[in-house]
Design a protein around this motif. Sequence first.
Motif, mmCIF file in Angstrom:
data_model
loop_
_atom_site.group_PDB
_atom_site.id
_atom_site.type_symbol
_atom_site.label_atom_id
_atom_site.label_comp_id
_atom_site.label_asym_id
_atom_site.label_seq_id
_atom_site.Cartn_x
_atom_site.Cartn_y
_atom_site.Cartn_z
ATOM 1 N N VAL A 22 56.660 -64.405 26.775
ATOM 2 C CA VAL A 22 57.711 -63.788 26.979
ATOM 3 C C VAL A 22 57.607 -63.116 28.678
ATOM 4 N N VAL A 23 58.015 -63.966 29.490
ATOM 5 C CA VAL A 23 57.780 -63.205 31.077
ATOM 6 C C VAL A 23 59.089 -62.727 31.606
ATOM 7 N N ALA A 24 60.411 -62.829 31.034
ATOM 8 C CA ALA A 24 61.487 -62.323 31.668
ATOM 9 C C ALA A 24 62.585 -62.346 30.476
ATOM 10 N N GLU A 74 76.082 -70.996 31.213
ATOM 11 C CA GLU A 74 77.768 -71.215 30.801
ATOM 12 C C GLU A 74 77.930 -70.594 29.148
ATOM 13 N N LEU A 75 76.892 -70.855 28.333
ATOM 14 C CA LEU A 75 76.998 -70.741 26.867
ATOM 15 C C LEU A 75 76.643 -69.221 26.270
ATOM 16 N N CYS A 76 75.410 -68.871 26.712
ATOM 17 C CA CYS A 76 74.522 -67.745 26.529
ATOM 18 C C CYS A 76 75.070 -66.505 27.225
ATOM 19 N N SER A 77 75.012 -65.349 26.260
ATOM 20 C CA SER A 77 75.097 -64.223 27.011
ATOM 21 C C SER A 77 73.782 -63.558 27.608
ATOM 22 N N ARG A 78 72.766 -63.896 26.981
ATOM 23 C CA ARG A 78 71.267 -63.413 27.385
ATOM 24 C C ARG A 78 70.341 -64.864 27.407
ATOM 25 N N VAL A 79 69.333 -64.733 28.230
ATOM 26 C CA VAL A 79 68.315 -65.467 28.387
ATOM 27 C C VAL A 79 66.849 -65.162 28.138
ATOM 28 N N ILE A 80 65.972 -65.686 27.549
ATOM 29 C CA ILE A 80 64.703 -65.260 27.535
ATOM 30 C C ILE A 80 63.826 -66.294 28.050
ATOM 31 N N ILE A 81 62.882 -65.975 29.036
ATOM 32 C CA ILE A 81 62.158 -67.237 29.485
ATOM 33 C C ILE A 81 60.684 -67.185 29.103
ATOM 34 N N LEU A 82 60.352 -68.140 28.645
ATOM 35 C CA LEU A 82 58.634 -68.432 28.226
ATOM 36 C C LEU A 82 57.996 -68.851 29.389
ATOM 37 N N ASP A 83 56.788 -68.864 29.472
ATOM 38 C CA ASP A 83 55.807 -69.123 30.407
ATOM 39 C C ASP A 83 54.389 -69.114 29.842
ATOM 40 N N GLY A 84 53.849 -70.026 29.703
ATOM 41 C CA GLY A 84 52.326 -70.036 29.228
ATOM 42 C C GLY A 84 52.340 -69.327 27.775
ATOM 43 N N GLY A 85 53.463 -69.781 26.947
ATOM 44 C CA GLY A 85 53.440 -69.083 25.670
ATOM 45 C C GLY A 85 53.787 -67.448 25.594
#
Length: 238
Positions: free
Chosen positions: A206-208, A193-204
């Motif tokens: 950036v995966v997406a 709802e709040l963000c215009s963009r998301v960054i996904i971290l996995d295992g330290g």
Amino acid sequence: MIEVERLSKSFGTRAAIRDVSFIVQPGEVVGLIGLNGAGKTTTLQSIAGIIRPDEGSVRIAGADIATHPVAAKRQLAFVADEPEFFEYMTVEEHLLLAMKLYATQVRTDADPLRTFGLHDMRTQFPGELSRGMRQKLAMACVLWRSPKALVFDEPLTGLDPIGIRDTKDVIRAHAARGAAVLLSSHLLHLVQELCSRVIILDGGRVVAEHEVAALGARVQEPLERLFVEITGTGASGR
């Protein structure tokens, strides 16, 4: 406004983050999401200059946090997941200390404590405040000077509905005035709802990285389902 380039940090033999890079532009609200231990807090604390990374760089409004920390931090506000305060200083004294550290006088036409609903609690000590009020005090102490870059670690967790609404309004207002906002949260519906963009971290790592507005049109599913698919988690965990 916030530039993170090839950031890496290890604690002993454990790599907390590896080769993390991204940019947050003025006026953006970007969500940093991931499982527990994915490296979110290490990333945010490295950006704030609390942790020194092993490799990589962070620039705030063009100033390198390592080589020009004062210039960078003058443009930066950081609010931790569990803000810490001086036990025997009142709410008002915390704000006055923050202003003195930045050599700024209290304006007569603006009351940050009133803005955050803390005016009637100005003589109370932090231990007398609820978690939500402590979160608001932390924001009052850093946001009164309208920094160009805002970094929040789990700003919505533990807040009541009114606190969530007020915090979202504050974040949106600063972004509308041109601040770059980076926040982490496990509350994915609020991130969406709040963000215009998301960054996904996995295992330290950036995966997406996705524009929130494009998620529904492209994949026809909510952010929560996308997050589960990318990180490979199910109902029983990894």
